[in-house]
Design an enzyme around this catalytic site. Structure first.
Site: not given
Length: 384
Positions: A174, A124-127, A129-130, A162, A35
């Protein structure tokens, strides 16, 4: 890794102690997926897993970046920074340095810096990190270069890095979560106005915990699936004559179904209904508490699985198993195509539900997941 150990690693690489250590958290998006770039609503919270960056000043105008997760050391002159001049993991910190100048910061006289980065946020976990890398570096550079940018602006800096340097067409959620979060609370963010409100979550008083199931199915936002979903949303908005899908609500669904092809309609339906679920979650938390939001989490996963089609079998199995074992609610979190699921569970059921998920993955022949709990944490800060 602690601030002291990051400092020690910095000194090993550079030969002297750092000026300071800054850190920023990863995030869990409680609800509100995809969203953000549709100018809608999101409701993430920062987690107690952080990325740390140790920084020291140089006598030249070179940025030198080393990290615990790569043997490569990258150097670039500040004057040579551009989205095309950075690549790989270094695009995250170096993209931030470039993007600061795009928001009016005068970098012509700033000194070079040495950076050493380490992270406890799973990649890579969708948390996100970037965003944890971007936010910690942005806060550190803003302070040592004396730029005086607000945290809201630094979130936009991270998003631009990003989008342009990394090449991932993500929204601002994020970075906002990583920079604006408070402990024991979520960040209710309007991605159109960028107004943010800190909302108490009340998980601990209700004896609830957030269980993360990292499926180890890695995703990458810079690849096609994420971009294709964003393109579908933009196409749907154009076809319906609005600037963004934020301008539509539940009452617009019949017209959307009549005017759009089936796939585009389902993408649009997810965004419209997900925006409403975010609003409903915030209202329910205020009126009834966290134990009453489970159905909204469950419905969000169904929408992502069926309408937006960003789940994978491992995520579905994690969610279904947690639900069957008594979770208050569960859903995949993050951009999709892999990553992690979250389950809101009673504290005394954490171990049993985690064990059931592991057993289900083994029975299905999937790689073993990693399960752990996270607590809503404060945002980016200077640690030393």
């Amino acid at each position: 890794m602690t601030a002291s150990s990051v400092s020690q690693e910095f000194e090993k690489h550079v030969g002297h102690p750092p000026l300071g250590v800054w850190s920023a958290p990863g995030r869990v998006n409680l609800i509100g997926e995809h969203t953000d770039y549709n100018e809608g609503f999101v409701f993430p919270f920062a987690i107690d897993r952080r990325t740390e960056v140790a920084l020291g000043l140089r006598s030249d105008r070179v940025i030198r970046v080393a990290t615990a997760f790569s043997p490569e050391v990258v150097e670039i002159a500040i004057d040579d920074l551009s989205p095309d001049a950075v690549e790989g993991w270094s695009a995250y910190p170096l993209g931030v340095a470039w993007a600061l100048g795009e928001f009016g910061a005068d970098l012509s006289g700033v000194p070079g810096v040495d950076l050493y980065i380490d992270s406890k946020v799973p990649v890579g976990a969708g948390l996100s990190s970037s965003a944890a890398i971007e936010s910690s570096v942005a806060l550190a550079l803003d302070e040592v270069w004396g730029l005086g940018l607000s945290r809201e602006t630094l979130a936009r800096v991270g998003q631009l890095a990003e989008n342009r340097a990394v090449g991932a067409p993500t929204g601002i959620m994020d970075q906002s979560a990583s920079l604006l979060a408070h402990a024991d609370a979520g960040v209710f963010l309007d991605c159109r106005s960028l107004d943010a409100e800190v909302i108490p979550l009340g998980f601990a008083p209700a004896d609830l915990a957030v269980l993360i199931v990292d499926t180890h199915v890695e995703h990458a936002h810079a690849t096609g699936g994420y971009a294709a979903r964003r393109a579908s949303c933009e196409a749907g908005a154009r076809a319906l004559g609005v600037d963004s899908l934020r301008d539509l609500d539940i009452d617009d669904l019949p017209r959307a179904e009549a005017e759009l092809d089936d796939e585009t309609f389902r993408r649009v339906r997810h965004i419209i209904t997900e925006n409403q679920r975010v609003l409903d979650t915030v209202r329910t938390l205020r009126l009834e508490g966290p134990g009453a939001i489970g159905a909204l989490l469950d419905a969000s996963h169904v929408s992502m699985r069926d309408d937006f089609e960003i789940s994978v079998p491992q995520l579905d199995l994690a969610v279904e198993t947690a639900q069957a074992e008594g979770a208050v609610g569960a859903r995949m979190t993050g951009g999709g195509f892999g990553g992690a699921a979250i389950a809101l569970v009673a504290v005394d059921r954490v171990d049993a539900i985690a064990a059931a998920v592991h057993e289900a993955f083994a029975a299905a022949g999937y790689r073993a997941p990693t399960t752990f709990t996270v607590s809503p944490s404060e945002g980016a800060r200077r640690d030393v």
